[in-house]
Every structure is written in structure tokens, then in C-alpha cells.
Scaffold this motif. Sequence first.
Motif, short mmCIF file in Angstrom:
data_model
loop_
_atom_site.label_atom_id
_atom_site.label_comp_id
_atom_site.label_asym_id
_atom_site.label_seq_id
_atom_site.Cartn_x
_atom_site.Cartn_y
_atom_site.Cartn_z
N ARG A 59 0.88 -1.18 0.00
CA ARG A 59 0.00 0.00 0.00
C ARG A 59 0.91 1.22 0.00
O ARG A 59 2.08 1.12 0.39
CB ARG A 59 -0.93 0.02 1.23
CG ARG A 59 -0.17 0.05 2.55
CD ARG A 59 -1.07 0.24 3.78
NE ARG A 59 -0.21 0.62 4.92
CZ ARG A 59 -0.64 1.11 6.07
NH1 ARG A 59 -1.93 1.30 6.27
NH2 ARG A 59 0.21 1.44 7.02
N VAL A 75 3.38 8.78 8.32
CA VAL A 75 3.96 9.04 9.64
C VAL A 75 4.83 7.88 10.13
O VAL A 75 5.94 8.09 10.62
CB VAL A 75 2.87 9.45 10.67
CG1 VAL A 75 1.87 8.34 10.87
CG2 VAL A 75 3.48 9.87 11.99
N LEU A 76 4.35 6.65 9.95
CA LEU A 76 5.10 5.47 10.41
C LEU A 76 6.32 5.21 9.53
O LEU A 76 7.38 4.84 10.03
CB LEU A 76 4.17 4.24 10.36
CG LEU A 76 4.80 2.89 10.73
CD1 LEU A 76 5.01 2.79 12.24
CD2 LEU A 76 3.94 1.73 10.24
N LEU A 134 3.94 -6.70 7.93
CA LEU A 134 5.31 -6.37 8.33
C LEU A 134 6.20 -7.61 8.36
O LEU A 134 7.43 -7.50 8.45
CB LEU A 134 5.30 -5.70 9.71
CG LEU A 134 4.50 -4.39 9.78
CD1 LEU A 134 4.47 -3.86 11.20
CD2 LEU A 134 5.10 -3.35 8.85
N SER A 176 -3.88 6.37 8.83
CA SER A 176 -2.98 5.97 9.92
C SER A 176 -3.75 5.70 11.22
O SER A 176 -3.44 4.76 11.95
CB SER A 176 -1.91 7.03 10.17
OG SER A 176 -0.92 6.96 9.17
N ALA A 206 -3.59 2.02 12.98
CA ALA A 206 -2.86 1.86 14.24
C ALA A 206 -3.75 1.94 15.47
O ALA A 206 -3.28 1.66 16.57
CB ALA A 206 -1.77 2.93 14.33
N PHE A 219 9.06 -4.63 15.51
CA PHE A 219 9.09 -3.74 14.36
C PHE A 219 10.53 -3.76 13.85
O PHE A 219 11.46 -3.92 14.66
CB PHE A 219 8.80 -2.29 14.77
CG PHE A 219 7.37 -1.84 14.68
CD1 PHE A 219 6.57 -2.11 13.58
CD2 PHE A 219 6.82 -1.07 15.72
CE1 PHE A 219 5.26 -1.64 13.52
CE2 PHE A 219 5.51 -0.60 15.65
CZ PHE A 219 4.73 -0.90 14.55
C1 OVM Z 1 0.25 3.90 10.09
C2 OVM Z 1 0.62 3.07 11.27
C3 OVM Z 1 1.12 3.68 12.41
C4 OVM Z 1 1.51 2.91 13.51
C5 OVM Z 1 1.38 1.56 13.48
C6 OVM Z 1 0.88 0.98 12.35
C7 OVM Z 1 1.72 -1.04 11.56
C8 OVM Z 1 0.49 1.72 11.25
O1 OVM Z 1 0.54 5.08 10.09
O2 OVM Z 1 -0.33 3.35 9.14
O3 OVM Z 1 0.79 -0.36 12.31
#
Ligand code: OVM
Length: 407
Positions: free
Chosen positions: A90, A95-96, A183, A242, A246, A296
Motif C-alpha cells: 500500500r 507518519v510510520l 510487516l 494511519s 494503528a 518492528f
Molecule cells: C500507520 C501506522 C502507524 C503505527 C502503526 C501501524 C503497523 C500503522 O501510520 O499506518 O501499524
Amino acid sequence: MGLIEGHMAIEPPDGVPVWDVDPYDPVILANPDDYYAELREKGPFAYIPKYSILACGRHDETHEVFSDWERFVSSRGVGLQDFSLETPWRPPSLVLEVDPPYHSRTRKILVRALSPKATAALADKFQSAADTLIDALVEKGRFEAVEDLAEAYPISVFPGAVGFRQPDKRRLIDYGAMVFNALGPDNELRRTAMARGPDIVPWITEQCRRENLDASGFGATIYAAADEGEITEEEAGMLVRSLLSAGVDTTVTGLGSTLWCFATFPDQFEKLKADPSLLRPAFEEVLRFTTPVHSFCRTANLDTTVSGIEICQGTKILCVLGAANGDERKWPGADRFDISRRPMGHLGMGAGIHNCVGQNLARAEVAAVMKAILNKVDGIELTGKAVWRPNNAIHALDKLPIAFKGK
Ligand code: OVM
């Protein structure tokens, strides 16, 4: 150059043991404690040939790698795939999966939307939703706490707080499962989660549009930043995405694990009943003890050294937050759940510039539920076996049969 799981293959650095393990084996993901312990035993890093990565699970090195955004970047992806070499499933999160200086711009907007003031304004709503739910569960007596509480509660308050009018529980939860399983490697878990994509992804994208959000939620605050010219309309939609990525599975997991801790360690529930001011440190201890987001990755963006180990540019490092949170060097008696511990420096909400931006909200949700429980419930009993649900990045319960003894 060989690619493994979408990243550059590396040789084991000098002084790093080779460990023939699959950290994404569903058996390990469901019950990771032995794997965590063995990883810490190996040293600051272990080389895992199956994925050609380094893994770290001692507190200090995990913290160092995880929080040093200049050496260990997020913009190349926080899973096994290196976004500089392969196109992710995607468009990357704004931000992540970015670094400063861009990150500072988008992060600031989420900080604003999820500020202590914004979450405090929801306290009454959160509390009455928690009171209603816990009343019903006390009435029921026995229930399935993953579905009836851990999923039910965040779904009853969070989508509304974002500004959604018609939340779809299944799609929201399964989108989180996709995002977090993505992930990991291209394994069965990832493929099964991804199979829901054609149904879920277009729905998520549609929900993030301005016209599908009401005027008072977190989403509206994000779109207001677009009106001010801080970000584009498209970036605003991505930041709402996001929140949905999350904000659901993480709080579902944190709440389920809170219940699990108190059902499994009734002496700690008695301690909390005797001193409700321990509620906040108790949740920190739940985060340390259960680590909802268990790992992570980061990617080394240059040749560098950590604890005397030479790490080359392009190396993927699996930061095993769950292992770091169980490190005896940092927390004596780490395998005990102790709500009076006050575990400063745990990695349950991450560390550094990418630490959990929704943490006020997560704490508010769990606090509302636990306050309702303290008011209405005298005992929490496990009535069957708790079962954990394997996920490539989340350590979550699948089944938690519970009985509440009312007051
Ligand atoms: C996002 C996001 C942020 C924090 C954790 C997350 C993997 C996704 O910005 O899509 O999970």
C-alpha cells in the motif's frame, strides 16, 4: 545483489551468532517467551539466516536501534521489506514509514488531533460506554472477553471519536490484522490476511475521505490542517488512514491483555482494588509484560556500530520489543507481573520520535474500562484456556473465557 523478503541479503557480522530460528513461526508467535529468552541469551544481536536479518532483544541495544532515526530509518519500511528496493503493498504511511524532516510535519498534526485536551474531552463518553458494557457483562457473568470486551469496547468508542458514522467492526479489525501481518515475511499469516484486501482496502480508502467524517472528530482536526495549507487534502486522507491502521487492533490487544493479566494474576487484581491509584502504573506494567506490538524493524541507512558489532548499510534489524521488555538486566524479576513496578523505559509504546502518537487515547480507553470494572466487579476468573492469536507484529489474544463476579 540477492533479495530476501524484499531486502538486501547480508553476511553475519563478526561476533554475531547465527541462529537457525523462524521468529514468524506461528507456534513462536503464539507463545514467544522462550524465543525472547533465547534471543537475549545470544548476545546483543543474532543473525537469522532464514531471513538474512539481525534480531535484537536486549533492552539497551533494542532501545538504541529503535530510537536512533538517523542511523536506523523507518522510511525503508518497518517490516522485512526494504521500500528502497521493492514497492510496498500500500502507499507508505505518511507518519510510520517516513523520516524527518517530513515526519515532523505529519506527526505534529496527529499530535494535535490526539492531544491530551482532545482525549480528555471524550472522557465522559468513554466512561459511560465502559459503564454500560461492564454492567451488561456482569449481568451475563461468563463471556468471551476478546470478542465481547476487548473488541467490543474500542469499536464502540474509537471510530466515533475519529468521526465515522457507520463503523464496520469486522473490516476495521481485519484491516489492522493486514497492516500488522504485512510487516512479516510472505508466510501463511500474511497471505491469509492479505486475501481480505480487495474487500477491505477500497472501503478503508473511502472512509478516510472528508465527506465521510463528521465535523467534530480527530478526522476533522486533520482535515482542518489541510484547510490551513499545512498538508494537502490527499495527505489528510492518508493521516486518517494511519488512525485506522494503528488505532484499532492495538487497543483491542492492550485491553484484552489487561484483562488476561488480572485474570491470570488475581493477587494483582486484589492489589489494584485495594489501591486504585495504581491503575496507571498497572497499565504500564501490562504493556511491559505483554508487549502488544512485539516487533518492528528498522533499516541501517549507513555502515555503523552498535555495542562493538559492525552493521552494514541496508541491514534489516528486527527489534524484538517483547524480548527487550523482559530483559532482567533492566527489570529484575522481569517474569513477574507486578503492578507496583513502575517500568520506566519499557518499549510497549515504542521509543523515540515514532513512539505511539495515540497513547493518550489508548490509556484513556483502558482506564475507562478498568474504572468501570473496579466499581462493579469483585473478581475476574479465567474459566478456560486463554489462547493467543499469531500475528507477524502483534501479540494478541484469540480467546479469553472469563467470568466476572459482581459486587
Ligand atoms: C500507520 C501506522 C502507524 C503505527 C502503526 C501501524 C503497523 C500503522 O501510520 O499506518 O501499524
